[in-house]
Design an enzyme around this catalytic site. Structure first.
Site, PDB file in Angstrom:
ATOM      1  N   GLU A  12      37.606  37.746  36.649  1.00  0.00           N
ATOM      2  CA  GLU A  12      37.430  39.096  36.104  1.00  0.00           C
ATOM      3  C   GLU A  12      38.374  39.360  34.942  1.00  0.00           C
ATOM      4  OE1 GLU A  12      35.607  42.145  39.462  1.00  0.00           O
ATOM      5  OE2 GLU A  12      37.715  42.308  38.942  1.00  0.00           O
TER       6      GLU A  12
ATOM      7  N   HIS B 285      34.261  15.129  50.086  1.00  0.00           N
ATOM      8  CA  HIS B 285      33.039  14.554  50.654  1.00  0.00           C
ATOM      9  C   HIS B 285      31.791  15.337  50.242  1.00  0.00           C
ATOM     10  CE1 HIS B 285      35.289  11.737  53.273  1.00  0.00           C
ATOM     11  NE2 HIS B 285      36.239  12.627  53.031  1.00  0.00           N
TER      12      HIS B 285
ATOM     13  N   LYS C 257      25.423  46.981  38.593  1.00  0.00           N
ATOM     14  CA  LYS C 257      25.441  48.269  39.308  1.00  0.00           C
ATOM     15  C   LYS C 257      24.432  49.217  38.690  1.00  0.00           C
ATOM     16  CE  LYS C 257      30.345  48.279  40.572  1.00  0.00           C
ATOM     17  NZ  LYS C 257      31.613  48.969  40.338  1.00  0.00           N
TER      18      LYS C 257
HETATM   19  O1  PA5 Z   1      39.181  44.213  40.373  1.00  0.00           O
HETATM   20  C1  PA5 Z   1      38.395  45.148  40.429  1.00  0.00           C
HETATM   21  O2  PA5 Z   1      38.612  46.188  39.839  1.00  0.00           O
HETATM   22  C2  PA5 Z   1      37.134  45.089  41.266  1.00  0.00           C
HETATM   23  O3  PA5 Z   1      36.917  43.857  41.850  1.00  0.00           O
HETATM   24  C3  PA5 Z   1      37.221  46.104  42.373  1.00  0.00           C
HETATM   25  O4  PA5 Z   1      38.322  45.813  43.180  1.00  0.00           O
HETATM   26  C4  PA5 Z   1      35.960  46.109  43.237  1.00  0.00           C
HETATM   27  O5  PA5 Z   1      34.836  46.284  42.431  1.00  0.00           O
HETATM   28  C5  PA5 Z   1      36.019  47.224  44.251  1.00  0.00           C
HETATM   29  O6  PA5 Z   1      36.210  48.445  43.623  1.00  0.00           O
HETATM   30  P1  PA5 Z   1      36.685  49.712  44.418  1.00  0.00           P
HETATM   31  O7  PA5 Z   1      37.998  49.439  45.008  1.00  0.00           O
HETATM   32  O8  PA5 Z   1      36.731  50.793  43.389  1.00  0.00           O
HETATM   33  O9  PA5 Z   1      35.647  49.984  45.470  1.00  0.00           O
END
Ligand code: PA5
Length: 446
Positions: free
Chosen positions: A284, A305, A419
């Site tokens: 990310e 393996h 989303k």
């Molecule tokens: O790193 C991030 O921002 C995302 O992976 C969030 O942690 C994930 O989408 C969950 O979001 P939230 O905590 O707002 O539900």
């Protein structure tokens, strides 16, 4: 120093002159992180978290953990991405991937709301039947669909089982201090809440209540965990010439030389979820603007393996980063057997860990011969302290790497695309959703 970088298996893959070319960029990145003047600088709260955290909230986390331990058989942790991976990684690393099956005086811990599988949710509900349950729902935004659905299911279950008042005593919400539907719901229902600080992004949030409450419920020492992170902060924050910077330099150098995939490897199955946490952190943070090193992971020797062939002889666009954990505390040995019908007599009496280490050396040499450079990160031991230290090491190296790569390592705009489509296809009200829905349906039907 809980982590030491070993460059033995990089010989012939990078020269000091090539590394020096990256060094100017990492030094600039380190300066920018310390001065907080780079892109995404409103999400740098993780830098000082190990020392500059809310002490009252930390005490409240410990108190809530005790209450949870004393009042349930099963603790359900609801969250996705950064709101789940860190806690699960820590519990599996410090305790065990088999934590729930072990003899212990702490509750079983299950994770929910990290996907949309009805099967997974149904199975967990079946496991919960007849058991006392507590729930920690975690969402920084407070609006994420996956945990919201799971929470609706568990809230209903707890309210039916314990009544509104009883459920309130068993539900703990970790979310934004002021905004989001989860915050509204928690306030309305009177749940105990914990705060995800504004300046800490999801994937950097394991050292906040997001990670600390579940980790404490599992019986881990969160003081030691924070101490490890604090010592890593002392070692790396604002400093050049460290192993943390060196890791960032080497991976960027290898990337500039055509290596597009980094495989995080470990020879311990208790590291599986830590690798998942690491993949989110790097994926990310770096994967944007058409750039990024693709983060993958393997557990050896298991995956030798299955994936070993690809790594040994497939497309030469990969490098490995091996986390070599020196002291696991395991003492099991290969038994002696006079008959020696299985031919293992030559290793009888040796510890599994020493056999495992030979497997690591053998594999690293073979992969180098196959054109796959290996960065080795030696971690002292399987402990809370080392986990905290490692978390900070990888977070800082990720921030340095992201800036070096030329991206903002603290946002994740791409996560929104699925989303938006999903909301539109599910018929979420709103003009934008409706317009998108028509367009998507036309494409799906075309
Ligand atoms: O790193 C991030 O921002 C995302 O992976 C969030 O942690 C994930 O989408 C969950 O979001 P939230 O905590 O707002 O539900």
């Amino acid at each position: 120093m809980a982590i030491k970088l070993n460059e033995k298996y990089l010989k012939g893959f990078v020269t000091e002159a090539e590394l020096d070319e990256v060094k100017a960029d990492t030094a600039k990145a380190i300066k920018s992180i310390a001065a907080r003047d780079g892109e995404g600088n409103d999400y740098l709260g993780w830098i000082d978290l190990p020392v500059n955290y809310d002490k009252d909230e930390f005490a409240a986390i410990k108190k809530a953990a005790e209450k949870i331990k004393n009042s349930c058989d099963i603790f359900v942790v609801i969250g996705i991405g950064g709101s789940y991976l860190g806690a699960r990684a820590a519990i599996e690393f410090i305790k065990s991937p088999l934590y729930n099956n072990m003899k212990k005086d702490t509750p079983d811990i299950y994770f929910a709301g990290n996907g949309l599988s009805g099967t997974a949710l149904e199975e967990l509900l079946a496991i919960c039947e007849g058991k006392d349950i507590c729930v920690n729902v975690i969402s920084k935004s407070g609006t994420t669909t996956e945990p919201a659905i799971a929470f609706r299911v568990f809230r209903d279950l707890l309210e039916k089982k314990y009544g509104e008042q009883g459920a309130k005593e068993r539900i703990f919400a970790t979310t934004d201090k002021a905004k989001g539907s989860l915050k509204t719901l928690a306030t309305e229902k009177g749940y105990q809440t914990f705060v995800v600080p504004d300046d800490v992004g999801g994937r950097y949030s394991v050292l906040t209540a997001v990670g600390l409450l579940p980790i404490a419920v599992a019986g881990c020492d969160i003081d030691a965990l924070m101490k490890g992170a604090a010592d890593a902060r002392e070692a790396y924050n604002g400093k050049v010439g460290t192993d943390c910077e060196r890791y960032a330099i080497i991976r960027n150098c290898l990337h500039r030389k055509g290596k597009d995939i980094e495989i995080l490897a470990c020879y311990q199955s208790f590291f599986t979820m830590t690798a998942e946490w690491w993949k989110q952190l790097y994926g990310e943070s770096e994967g944007k603007d058409g750039k990024g090193i693709y983060p993958a992971s393997v557990i050896f020797s298991t995956d030798l393996h299955s994936m070993g062939q690809m790594i040994q002889e497939g497309k030469r666009n990969i490098f490995e980063t091996v986390v070599d954990i020196k002291n696991t505390g395991a003492s099991v040995t290969v038994p002696s057997d006079e008959a020696n019908l299985d031919g293992l007599g030559f290793i009888a009496g040796q510890s599994l860990d020493s056999v495992n280490f030979k497997a690591f050396q053998a594999t690293a040499l073979a992969h180098c011969d196959g054109g796959v450079p290996n960065i080795v990160l030696e971690l002292d031991e399987k402990s809370e302290y080392d986990f905290g230290y490692m978390v900070y090491f990888f977070e800082m190296a990720c921030a340095i790497s992201g800036y070096t790569l030329g991206v903002n390592p603290f946002n994740q705009p791409g996560v929104e695309s699925y989303k938006k489509n999903m909301y539109a296809l599910l018929g979420k009200p709103g003009a934008e959703n409706e317009a998108r829905r028509a367009e998507l349906l036309a494409r799906l039907e075309g």
